[in-house]
Design a protein around this motif. Structure first.
Motif, PDB file in Angstrom:
ATOM      1  N   ALA A  82       8.556  -5.626  -3.097  1.00  0.00           N
ATOM      2  CA  ALA A  82       8.440  -5.489  -4.563  1.00  0.00           C
ATOM      3  C   ALA A  82       7.027  -5.860  -4.964  1.00  0.00           C
ATOM      4  CB  ALA A  82       9.425  -6.413  -5.258  1.00  0.00           C
ATOM      5  N   LYS A  83       6.569  -5.241  -6.022  1.00  0.00           N
ATOM      6  CA  LYS A  83       5.201  -5.515  -6.505  1.00  0.00           C
ATOM      7  C   LYS A  83       5.177  -5.612  -8.035  1.00  0.00           C
ATOM      8  CE  LYS A  83       0.924  -3.286  -7.659  1.00  0.00           C
ATOM      9  NZ  LYS A  83       0.363  -4.217  -8.544  1.00  0.00           N
ATOM     10  N   ASN A  84       4.521  -6.649  -8.510  1.00  0.00           N
ATOM     11  CA  ASN A  84       4.298  -6.768  -9.950  1.00  0.00           C
ATOM     12  C   ASN A  84       3.055  -7.632 -10.175  1.00  0.00           C
ATOM     13  OD1 ASN A  84       5.067  -6.233 -12.616  1.00  0.00           O
ATOM     14  ND2 ASN A  84       5.745  -8.347 -12.837  1.00  0.00           N
ATOM     15  N   GLY A  85       1.962  -7.001 -10.461  1.00  0.00           N
ATOM     16  CA  GLY A  85       0.748  -7.767 -10.781  1.00  0.00           C
ATOM     17  C   GLY A  85      -0.107  -8.141  -9.586  1.00  0.00           C
ATOM     18  N   SER A  86       0.441  -8.185  -8.386  1.00  0.00           N
ATOM     19  CA  SER A  86      -0.365  -8.480  -7.191  1.00  0.00           C
ATOM     20  C   SER A  86      -0.338  -7.237  -6.301  1.00  0.00           C
ATOM     21  CB  SER A  86       0.227  -9.654  -6.410  1.00  0.00           C
ATOM     22  OG  SER A  86       0.239 -10.795  -7.218  1.00  0.00           O
ATOM     23  N   PRO A  87      -1.449  -6.930  -5.631  1.00  0.00           N
ATOM     24  CA  PRO A  87      -1.512  -5.666  -4.906  1.00  0.00           C
ATOM     25  C   PRO A  87      -0.615  -5.591  -3.661  1.00  0.00           C
ATOM     26  CG  PRO A  87      -3.537  -6.929  -4.618  1.00  0.00           C
ATOM     27  CD  PRO A  87      -2.692  -7.687  -5.581  1.00  0.00           C
ATOM     28  N   LEU A  88      -0.096  -4.407  -3.411  1.00  0.00           N
ATOM     29  CA  LEU A  88       0.725  -4.168  -2.215  1.00  0.00           C
ATOM     30  C   LEU A  88       0.680  -2.678  -1.896  1.00  0.00           C
ATOM     31  CD1 LEU A  88       2.692  -5.551  -0.194  1.00  0.00           C
ATOM     32  CD2 LEU A  88       4.563  -4.864  -1.686  1.00  0.00           C
ATOM     33  N   LEU A  89       0.564  -2.359  -0.608  1.00  0.00           N
ATOM     34  CA  LEU A  89       0.578  -0.948  -0.209  1.00  0.00           C
ATOM     35  C   LEU A  89       1.486  -0.753   0.990  1.00  0.00           C
ATOM     36  CD1 LEU A  89      -1.330  -0.310   2.584  1.00  0.00           C
ATOM     37  CD2 LEU A  89      -3.036  -1.195   1.026  1.00  0.00           C
ATOM     38  N   ILE A  90       1.940   0.487   1.143  1.00  0.00           N
ATOM     39  CA  ILE A  90       2.761   0.873   2.299  1.00  0.00           C
ATOM     40  C   ILE A  90       1.963   1.925   3.043  1.00  0.00           C
ATOM     41  CG2 ILE A  90       4.973   1.849   3.045  1.00  0.00           C
ATOM     42  CD1 ILE A  90       6.076   1.156   0.250  1.00  0.00           C
ATOM     43  N   ALA A  91       1.733   1.716   4.337  1.00  0.00           N
ATOM     44  CA  ALA A  91       0.960   2.692   5.116  1.00  0.00           C
ATOM     45  C   ALA A  91       1.859   3.250   6.215  1.00  0.00           C
ATOM     46  CB  ALA A  91      -0.270   2.034   5.708  1.00  0.00           C
ATOM     47  N   LEU A  92       1.666   4.522   6.528  1.00  0.00           N
ATOM     48  CA  LEU A  92       2.564   5.183   7.475  1.00  0.00           C
ATOM     49  C   LEU A  92       1.825   5.719   8.690  1.00  0.00           C
ATOM     50  CD1 LEU A  92       4.563   7.307   4.862  1.00  0.00           C
ATOM     51  CD2 LEU A  92       5.125   5.029   5.735  1.00  0.00           C
ATOM     52  N   ASP A  93       2.472   5.565   9.835  1.00  0.00           N
ATOM     53  CA  ASP A  93       1.976   6.195  11.057  1.00  0.00           C
ATOM     54  C   ASP A  93       3.207   6.723  11.801  1.00  0.00           C
ATOM     55  OD1 ASP A  93       0.320   6.991  13.130  1.00  0.00           O
ATOM     56  OD2 ASP A  93       0.540   5.073  14.187  1.00  0.00           O
ATOM     57  N   LEU A 100       7.642   8.980  -2.346  1.00  0.00           N
ATOM     58  CA  LEU A 100       6.475   8.252  -1.826  1.00  0.00           C
ATOM     59  C   LEU A 100       5.361   9.261  -1.569  1.00  0.00           C
ATOM     60  CD1 LEU A 100       6.130   5.182  -0.748  1.00  0.00           C
ATOM     61  CD2 LEU A 100       6.227   6.257   1.489  1.00  0.00           C
ATOM     62  N   THR A 101       4.402   9.322  -2.462  1.00  0.00           N
ATOM     63  CA  THR A 101       3.314  10.290  -2.277  1.00  0.00           C
ATOM     64  C   THR A 101       2.077   9.555  -1.782  1.00  0.00           C
ATOM     65  OG1 THR A 101       3.035  10.013  -4.631  1.00  0.00           O
ATOM     66  CG2 THR A 101       3.961  12.110  -3.911  1.00  0.00           C
ATOM     67  N   THR A 102       1.778   9.755  -0.517  1.00  0.00           N
ATOM     68  CA  THR A 102       0.701   8.974   0.100  1.00  0.00           C
ATOM     69  C   THR A 102      -0.660   9.666  -0.070  1.00  0.00           C
ATOM     70  OG1 THR A 102       1.114  10.092   2.176  1.00  0.00           O
ATOM     71  CG2 THR A 102       2.212   7.967   1.843  1.00  0.00           C
ATOM     72  N   ILE A 103      -1.714   8.869   0.075  1.00  0.00           N
ATOM     73  CA  ILE A 103      -3.078   9.416   0.100  1.00  0.00           C
ATOM     74  C   ILE A 103      -3.756   8.911   1.365  1.00  0.00           C
ATOM     75  CG2 ILE A 103      -3.382   9.686  -2.404  1.00  0.00           C
ATOM     76  CD1 ILE A 103      -4.848   6.975  -2.379  1.00  0.00           C
ATOM     77  N   PRO A 104      -4.807   9.593   1.842  1.00  0.00           N
ATOM     78  CA  PRO A 104      -5.458   9.117   3.066  1.00  0.00           C
ATOM     79  C   PRO A 104      -6.067   7.729   2.866  1.00  0.00           C
ATOM     80  CG  PRO A 104      -6.202  11.328   2.482  1.00  0.00           C
ATOM     81  CD  PRO A 104      -5.389  10.829   1.329  1.00  0.00           C
ATOM     82  N   LEU A 105      -5.986   6.906   3.900  1.00  0.00           N
ATOM     83  CA  LEU A 105      -6.587   5.572   3.840  1.00  0.00           C
ATOM     84  C   LEU A 105      -8.099   5.691   3.993  1.00  0.00           C
ATOM     85  CD1 LEU A 105      -4.251   3.439   6.095  1.00  0.00           C
ATOM     86  CD2 LEU A 105      -5.066   2.743   3.841  1.00  0.00           C
ATOM     87  N   PRO A 106      -8.876   4.824   3.354  1.00  0.00           N
ATOM     88  CA  PRO A 106     -10.330   4.870   3.582  1.00  0.00           C
ATOM     89  C   PRO A 106     -10.644   4.511   5.040  1.00  0.00           C
ATOM     90  CG  PRO A 106      -9.741   2.971   2.228  1.00  0.00           C
ATOM     91  CD  PRO A 106      -8.492   3.757   2.442  1.00  0.00           C
ATOM     92  N   GLN A 112      -2.830   6.246   8.893  1.00  0.00           N
ATOM     93  CA  GLN A 112      -3.756   7.228   8.332  1.00  0.00           C
ATOM     94  C   GLN A 112      -3.573   7.415   6.830  1.00  0.00           C
ATOM     95  OE1 GLN A 112      -1.894   7.983  11.260  1.00  0.00           O
ATOM     96  NE2 GLN A 112      -3.719   7.098  12.250  1.00  0.00           N
ATOM     97  N   GLU A 113      -2.362   7.150   6.350  1.00  0.00           N
ATOM     98  CA  GLU A 113      -2.105   7.411   4.935  1.00  0.00           C
ATOM     99  C   GLU A 113      -1.358   6.233   4.318  1.00  0.00           C
ATOM    100  OE1 GLU A 113       0.678  10.587   4.526  1.00  0.00           O
ATOM    101  OE2 GLU A 113       1.596  10.167   6.444  1.00  0.00           O
TER     102      GLU A 113
END
Ligand code: M6R
Length: 603
Positions: free
Chosen positions: A173-184, A232-238, A202-203
Motif C-alpha cells: 500500500a502507498k500513501n504519501g511515501s514512494p513505492l514502485l513495483i518492478a517486473l522481470d 498495472l501499466t508499467t514504464i521502462p525503468l531508467p 526492466q519496467e
C-alpha cells in the motif's frame, strides 16, 4: 529517509534484498533488517548500524526456492535506532516494513493493547502488523484483512507485508511515501526508489497515493483508493543509477530543495494537533522551572537558532539568547541552572556544538537538542532530543535541514507559549493553521525556478552581495548570504536592513547587489524605506516580495503573504534556488563545494 525493498520469486532472496538496500544506502539509515517467507516458513534478521552488520548476522542463511521477502533500512523517527525498533516488525505470523509515519498510531496501539496485544518496539509501524493479524483472527481472508488494516491508518506510508497466512504473497500500500513495483517476467520487485531495482528489472509501475493490492508469482493485483481494480501499466525503468539517486535532479542540493515541502510535512506529523503542539519525545515536566533559554549552534543551524529566538521571545515570552558554539566555548559565559540549553545541529556531530553542550551540562543546565540524526553524539549527550525528520542531507550546503530546524523551533515556541499561557487561543489556532499550510509555501513551482534560472545570469559578477531583511528575515538574510558564498564563492553578507546606513551603505553602487527580503506581514514599510535608501545610491536591487516594488531592478513576486512564517519559507526557497543557479552557471560543484565538509568534527 528509510528504504524499502521487496521480492517475489525463486532466486536467493537474501542477496536480492541486501543488494537492493545497499543501493538505497545513500539515503541514510541507522539500522536494517529483512524477512523471508519460503517453504511456508518465516525467518528474519535485524542489525543496528551498517548493512555489513546485517550481512554478517545472516551469513549462514540461504533462501533459494519459491517465496517472498521484504527488507528495510530505517532512519529513526519514533524510537531509538535499536534492533527492536528496526524493521521488519513482527506479529505472531506476519512481518511488515513501512516508510512514513502513522499519525494515529497511539489510539490504535491503545486499542490493540486493550485486546491483549503485546508490543515489542517503540515504533508507530508495529500497529500495522498487529492490526492485520487481529483482522485475520476475526476471520477475514488475508487480503481483506490487509484492506481493512490500511483503512484504519492515518498519515503517510509505503507498506509491504508478508504473512504465513498467505505464503509467496506480498501485500502492499502507498500513501504519501514512494513505492514502485518492478517486473522481470514472473519475478516481482518492490522498492521505495528505482535505484534499488535498476539492472534487475526492466519496467516498473510507480504507485499513486491511496493505491494498494497484493502480488504473488507472476501476478499483481492493484486497487485504486476507491477499491476499484486498476490495470498495472508499467514504464521502462531508467538506466542511470546516479541520476536515479538524485531522482532526476542535477544535484542532491536541488533534490533537497524540492524535498522541503514533503519533509516539513514529516516534521509536523503527529506533533501539530488540533488542540496544540505535542512532543511525545519530551519527558513530563521537562520545562518546569525553566526561566530562560540559551540556543547554541554553528553555521546554518545558528541561523535557525536566531530565527527561533525571535519566535520564542515574541510568542512564548521567554528570554532567549543565541550563541555561536565556537565563541561560547571560550567566553567564560555566566550560566544559570534555570536556563534551558538548546543545541541545534543537522549532523549531531559538530565538535564545537558538542563541547559547548558538555560545558553547559557541567554547569548543571538542562539540555535539549534539535537534531536530524538520532543516536548522534549530540543526541546521546543531551537530556532530550527533538528530531527534525529531514532525512539524510547529502548536499554540503544545508537546505532542508534548516527548514525543518526552523519548523521545530516554531512548534517549540507554540508548545512553550501554551504551557506558559502567553498565547490567546485564537493565536494558537492561527499558528496551527499556518503550520499546516507550510508544505505549500515550500513547494517549488516550475515557473518560479525558471525565472530564477533566467535572472541568475545577471548576478555572476559585481563586488559583493548584501542580503537584507528585518526581524525574522534578518537571520534568513544571513542564511541566504551563507548559501550563496558556500557554493558560488562570491562575497555575500547578510545584514539587518536598518543597519545599512550605519556603515555598509558606503559600499553602495551599481556593482553592489542587494537581495532585499520584503515580506508584507512584518515591517514592510520599514524595510521598504531601507531599500529606497540603497536604491538612491544606485545599488542594484533584487526585491523578493509579494508587493510590487518600483525601485527594484529585478523582482521576484512571492505568493504566501498571509503569515510571516509562510513568507519566510517561501523566500527561503527563493534564496536557495538563486544561490544554486548562480553557482551552476559559474560551473561549481554545488554538492561538494571547495574547502567545506558536511560534518565538522574538529574544532
Ligand atoms: O551539522 P551541524 O548543523 O551542526 O553543522 C553546522 C554547520 O557546520 C553547517 O550548518 C554549515 O554551516 C553548513 N555547511 C551550512 O550550509
Amino acid at each position: 529517509m528509510c528504504g524499502i525493498v521487496g521480492y517475489i520469486g525463486p532466486k536467493e532472496k537474501k542477496s536480492i534484498l541486501l543488494d537492493g538496500l545497499q543501493e538505497l544506502e545513500y539515503r541514510g539509515y541507522d539500522s536494517a533488517g529483512f524477512a523471508v517467507i519460503s517453504g511456508g516458513k518465516l525467518s528474519h534478521f535485524k542489525a543496528v548500524g551498517k548493512l555489513a552488520n546485517l550481512r554478517k548476522k545472516a551469513a549462514d542463511f540461504t533462501s533459494e526456492g519459491p517465496g517472498a521477502a521484504i527488507g528495510h533500512t530505517r532512519w529513526a523517527t519514533h524510537g531509538k535506532p535499536t534492533e527492536l525498533n528496526a524493521h521488519p516488525h513482527m506479529g505472531a505470523f506476519s512481518y511488515v516494513v513501512h516508510n512514513g509515519i502513522i499519525e494515529n498510531y497511539r489510539p490504535l496501539k491503545e486499542e490493540l493493547e486493550a485486546q491483549g496485544v503485546r508490543f515489542l518496539s517503540q515504533t508507530d509501524t508495529e500497529v500495522i502488523v498487529h492490526l492485520f493479524e487481529q483482522k485475520i483472527r476475526e476471520g477475514l481472508e488475508p487480503f481483506e484483512a490487509f484492506r481493512a488494516t490500511i483503512g484504519r491508518l492515518e498519515g503517510a506510508y509505503a507498506i509491504l507485508l508478508i504473512s504465513e497466512a498467505a505464503p509467496e504473497t506480498i501485500f502492499f500500500a502507498k500513501n504519501g511515501s514512494p513505492l514502485l513495483i518492478a517486473l522481470d517476467g514472473e519475478e516481482i520487485y518492490f522498492a521505495s526508489s528505482d535505484t534499488a531495482v535498476i539492472g534487475k528489472a526492466q519496467e516498473a509501475y510507480y504507485l499513486e497515493d491511496g493505491e494498494y493490492g497484493y502480488a504473488r508469482p507472476g501476478e499483481v493485483r492493484l486497487y485504486r483508493p476507491d477499491d476499484e481494480p486498476k490495470a498495472l501499466t508499467t514504464i521502462p525503468l531508467p538506466s542511470d543509477k546516479a541520476m536515479a539517486q538524485k531522482d532526476g535532479y542535477r544535484f542532491f542540493m536541488e533534490k533537497e530543495i524540492y524535498e522541503q515541502s514533503t519533509v516539513i510535512g514529516d516534521t509536523i506529523l503527529g506533533r501539530v494537533l488540533d488542540e496544540g503542539i505535542e512532543f511525545e519525545e519530551l519527558p513530563d515536566g521537562f520545562f518546569d522551572g525553566i526561566a530562560s533559554i540559551t540556543i547554541c549552534a554553528c553555521g546554518t543551524s545558528y541561523h535557525a537558532g536566531l530565527t527561533g529566538a525571535y519566535l520564542l521571545e515574541r510568542m512564548a515570552r521567554i528570554p532567549c539568547r543565541v550563541e555561536i558554539a565556537s565563541e561560547f566555548r571560550y567566553k567564560e559565559p555566566l550560566l544559570s541552572p534555570d536556563t534551558l540549553f538548546v543545541t541545534i545541529s543537522q549532523s549531531g556531530e559538530t565538535a564545537d556544538t558538542l563541547e559547548a553542550l558538555k560545558m553547559a551540562k557541567r554547569a548543571g543546565l538542562r539540555s535539549l537538542t534539535i537534531c536530524n540524526v538520532d543516536n548522534s553524539s549530540i543526541v546521546r549527550e543531551s537530556d532530550a532530543a527533538i528530531l527534525t525528520r529531514a532525512g539524510i542531507e547529502k548536499g554540503v550546503a544545508s537546505t532542508k535541514a534548516f527548514a525543518t530546524q526552523v519548523m521545530v523551533l516554531w512548534m517549540l515556541t507554540l508548545h512553550l507559549g501554551q504551557k506558559r499561557g502567553t498565547l490567546e487561543s485564537a493565536t494558537i489556532r492561527r499558528e496551527i493553521d499556518a503550520m499546516r499550510r507550510s508544505p505549500s509555501a515550500l513547494l517549488v513551482e516550475e515557473k518560479l525556478h525558471e525565472r530564477i534560472h533566467r535572472l541568475s545570469k545577471r548576478y555572476l559578477h559585481g563586488h559583493g552581495f548584501f542580503f537584507i531583511g528585518r526581524d525574522l528575515f534578518f537571520p534568513l538574510a544571513l542564511e541566504g548570504a551563507l548559501k550563496l558564498k558556500e557554493i558560488s564563492y562570491l562575497h555575500a553578507e547578510g545584514y539587518p536592513a536598518g543597519e545599512m546606513k550605519h556603515g555598509p551603505i558606503a559600499l553602495a553602487d551599481a556593482e553592489l547587489f542587494t537581495i532585499a527580503l520584503m515580506p508584507r506581514t512584518l515591517l514592510y514599510d520599514k524595510i521598504k524605506s531601507n531599500v529606497e535608501e540603497l536604491s538612491a545610491r544606485d545599488a542594484t536591487i533584487l526585491a523578493i516580495s509579494p508587493e510590487e516594488f518600483e525601485l527594484a531592478d529585478d523582482f521576484i513576486r512571492t505568493k504566501h503573504a498571509e503569515h510571516p512564517m509562510l513568507e519566510f519559507f517561501e523566500m527561503m526557497v527563493v534564496t536557495q534556488l538563486l544561490a544554486m543557479e548562480i553557482a551552476i552557471r559559474l560551473g561549481n560543484d554545488v554538492d561538494m563545494p571547495r574547502n567545506l565538509a558536511k560534518s565538522v568534527t574538529v574544532e
